[in-house]
Design an enzyme around this catalytic site. Structure first.
Site, short mmCIF file in Angstrom:
data_model
loop_
_atom_site.label_atom_id
_atom_site.label_comp_id
_atom_site.label_asym_id
_atom_site.label_seq_id
_atom_site.Cartn_x
_atom_site.Cartn_y
_atom_site.Cartn_z
N CYS A 4 0.84 -1.20 0.00
CA CYS A 4 0.00 0.00 0.00
C CYS A 4 0.88 1.25 0.00
O CYS A 4 1.88 1.32 0.70
CB CYS A 4 -0.93 -0.01 1.22
SG CYS A 4 -2.06 1.40 1.24
N CYS A 10 0.29 5.00 6.92
CA CYS A 10 -0.36 4.84 8.23
C CYS A 10 0.60 4.11 9.20
O CYS A 10 0.98 2.96 8.95
CB CYS A 10 -1.65 4.05 8.07
SG CYS A 10 -2.68 4.65 6.70
N CYS A 65 0.26 0.42 10.37
CA CYS A 65 -0.21 -0.62 9.44
C CYS A 65 0.90 -1.45 8.82
O CYS A 65 1.79 -0.92 8.13
CB CYS A 65 -1.05 0.02 8.34
SG CYS A 65 -1.82 -1.24 7.29
N CYS A 113 -16.69 -9.06 5.97
CA CYS A 113 -16.03 -7.78 5.68
C CYS A 113 -14.76 -8.02 4.88
O CYS A 113 -13.87 -8.76 5.32
CB CYS A 113 -15.63 -7.09 6.98
SG CYS A 113 -16.98 -6.89 8.12
N CYS A 150 -19.68 -6.07 3.90
CA CYS A 150 -18.97 -4.83 4.23
C CYS A 150 -17.67 -4.85 3.45
O CYS A 150 -17.07 -5.92 3.30
CB CYS A 150 -18.68 -4.79 5.73
SG CYS A 150 -17.75 -3.32 6.24
N CYS A 176 -19.63 2.20 8.60
CA CYS A 176 -18.88 1.56 9.68
C CYS A 176 -17.64 2.43 9.87
O CYS A 176 -16.80 2.51 8.97
CB CYS A 176 -18.49 0.14 9.27
SG CYS A 176 -17.35 -0.66 10.44
N ARG A 183 -18.14 -2.03 18.15
CA ARG A 183 -17.42 -3.30 17.95
C ARG A 183 -16.09 -3.33 18.70
O ARG A 183 -15.25 -2.44 18.54
CB ARG A 183 -17.17 -3.54 16.46
CG ARG A 183 -16.48 -4.90 16.21
CD ARG A 183 -16.37 -5.26 14.74
NE ARG A 183 -17.65 -5.20 14.10
CZ ARG A 183 -17.90 -4.52 12.97
NH1 ARG A 183 -16.94 -3.88 12.38
NH2 ARG A 183 -19.10 -4.50 12.47
N1 SAM Z 1 -6.72 0.54 3.08
C1 SAM Z 1 -8.00 0.86 3.53
C2 SAM Z 1 -8.01 2.08 4.45
O1 SAM Z 1 -7.04 2.31 5.13
O2 SAM Z 1 -9.03 2.78 4.47
C3 SAM Z 1 -8.73 -0.28 4.19
C4 SAM Z 1 -8.00 -1.25 5.09
S1 SAM Z 1 -7.31 -0.62 6.60
C5 SAM Z 1 -6.27 -1.93 7.09
C6 SAM Z 1 -8.68 -0.59 7.72
C7 SAM Z 1 -8.46 -0.12 9.12
O3 SAM Z 1 -7.82 -1.13 9.88
C8 SAM Z 1 -7.59 1.09 9.35
O4 SAM Z 1 -8.24 2.30 9.10
C9 SAM Z 1 -7.27 0.96 10.82
O5 SAM Z 1 -8.23 1.64 11.61
C10 SAM Z 1 -7.34 -0.55 11.06
N2 SAM Z 1 -5.99 -1.09 11.37
C11 SAM Z 1 -5.01 -1.31 10.48
N3 SAM Z 1 -3.89 -1.76 11.09
C12 SAM Z 1 -4.19 -1.82 12.41
C13 SAM Z 1 -3.44 -2.21 13.56
N4 SAM Z 1 -2.17 -2.58 13.48
N5 SAM Z 1 -4.06 -2.17 14.77
C14 SAM Z 1 -5.35 -1.76 14.87
N6 SAM Z 1 -6.09 -1.39 13.80
C15 SAM Z 1 -5.53 -1.41 12.59
FE1 SF4 Z 2 -2.85 1.27 3.36
FE2 SF4 Z 2 -2.85 0.18 5.77
FE3 SF4 Z 2 -3.21 2.79 5.52
FE4 SF4 Z 2 -5.15 1.10 4.71
S1 SF4 Z 2 -4.44 1.39 6.80
S2 SF4 Z 2 -4.37 2.89 3.61
S3 SF4 Z 2 -3.88 -0.61 3.99
S4 SF4 Z 2 -1.34 1.65 4.96
#
Ligand code: SAM
Ligand code: SF4
Ligand code: DTB
Length: 333
Positions: A66, A70, A73, A110, A141, A201, A273
């Protein structure tokens, strides 16, 4: 901590408000624990069957690589998280996973993709997935990143029930965690999803080093949206080796439980949730989260890329707590 005299622990209110102020949210957080949980549980019972939990299963339909940054992530291409990237899955593979989730007892499936934003041709494949999952009799979802109006319209037309897009944290703390898209970008996508008539959500993550005020402000952002999200995932940060947030000081579990309780009070009719992080929580902590008003979980051995409690463990926990699965996402109003 001292309680604010302005808030009586037994004061009942199922009014759906959109004008929450920081001082009153902080006063809720500062209530004696027993008073806060009692208030949250009272509101919970006014709106939901207190022993019913909605069960969703997750599948990562496109993993890793990606472009976003973030900080929490493991799927960001910028961090060395030991993850094997995978292209968008074929529809039949997704449907097999959905069938298995259904057999295990999930009512909602989801599907998450590690995209900043999908391409229009990706949406067509996702729509096929949505239609296949719905044909199995499950709610659907997806979480795909930022969307355009055309894309939300197409997803709605394809029958999508929910779109997950989290605010993650307060606007103030946001730039400490993500720099490649703005808070406003997220709010814009949420507005498009709402406008298209898809259920929202939307929640966040705690335990990222944010302050008490940041947690209150996140909940205020969510509760002061024009309509409360039907589902509010509260994630405890899952610390993954290689990500910038690895090594963040762990959040006091009681503050996590308080966050669930305050979310329940502020968004009385939403499904709150208990989301990521359960694998590091004791059964007793999860029981307190349910008492505080959480009434939805992610079920299945994996979240997107990290571990979730085993389904056998969760079924046993439901039995021990006298919980049952089921329910639509939103309380009748
Ligand atoms: N890439 C898309 C986005 O960011 O909108 C969808 C997938 S992203 C993994 C969905 C959500 O998962 C993120 O917004 C975050 O809130 C949650 N998430 C991701 N990594 C996480 C982590 N290590 N611990 C807790 N929540 C996490
Ligand atoms: Fe990409 Fe992870 Fe951020 Fe979603 S949360 S946009 S998968 S880096
Ligand atoms: C949400 O709020 N939490 C889920 C879901 N929405 C997509 C994702 C949690 C991801 C945890 C880290 C991982 O497994 O990759």
């Amino acid at each position: 901590m001292s309680a604010s005299p302005a808030i009586s622990p037994t004061q009942q209110s199922t009014t759906t408000r959109h004008d929450w102020q920081l001082d009153e949210v902080q006063a809720l957080y500062a209530l004696p624990f027993n008073d806060l949980i009692f208030k949250a549980q009272t509101i919970h019972r006014e709106n939901f069957d207190p022993n019913e939990i909605q069960v969703s299963s997750l599948l990562s339909i496109k993993t890793g690589s990606c472009s976003e940054d973030c900080g929490y992530c493991p799927q960001s291409a910028r961090y060395d998280s030991d993850l094997t990237p995978e292209a968008l899955m074929p529809v039949d593979v997704v449907l097999k996973a959905a069938q298995k989730a259904k057999e295990q007892g999930a009512s909602r499936f989801c599907m998450g993709a590690a995209w900043r934003q999908p391409k229009d041709r990706d949406i067509e494949r996702v729509v096929e997935m949505v239609q296949g999952v719905k044909a199995l009799g499950m709610e659907t979802c997806v979480t795909l990143g930022m969307l355009t109006d055309t894309q939300t319209a197409r997803l709605k037309e394809g029958g999508l029930d929910y779109y997950n897009h989290n605010l993650d944290t307060s606007e103030d703390y946001y730039s400490e965690i993500i720099t490649t898209r703005t808070y406003q970008d997220r709010l814009d996508t949420l507005a498009r999803v709402r406008e298209a008539g898809i259920n929202v959500c939307c929640g966040g993550i705690v335990g990222m080093g944010e302050s008490d005020v940041d947690r209150s402000k996140l909940l205020i952002e969510l509760a002061n949206l024009p309509k409360h999200p039907e589902s509010v995932p509260v994630n405890m940060l899952v610390q993954v080796e290689g990500t910038p947030l690895m090594g963040t000081e762990a959040l006091d579990p009681l503050i996590f439980i308080r966050t669930i309780a305050v979310a329940r009070i502020m968004m009385p009719k939403s499904r709150v949730r208990l989301s990521a992080g359960r694998n590091n929580m004791s059964d007793e902590m999860q029981a307190l989260c349910f008492l505080a008003g959480a009434n939805s979980i992610f079920y299945g051995d994996k979240l997107l890329t990290t571990d979730n409690p085993m389904t056998s463990h969760d079924s046993r926990l439901f039995e021990r707590l006298g919980l049952h699965s089921g329910g639509s996402s939103y309380a009748n109003d």
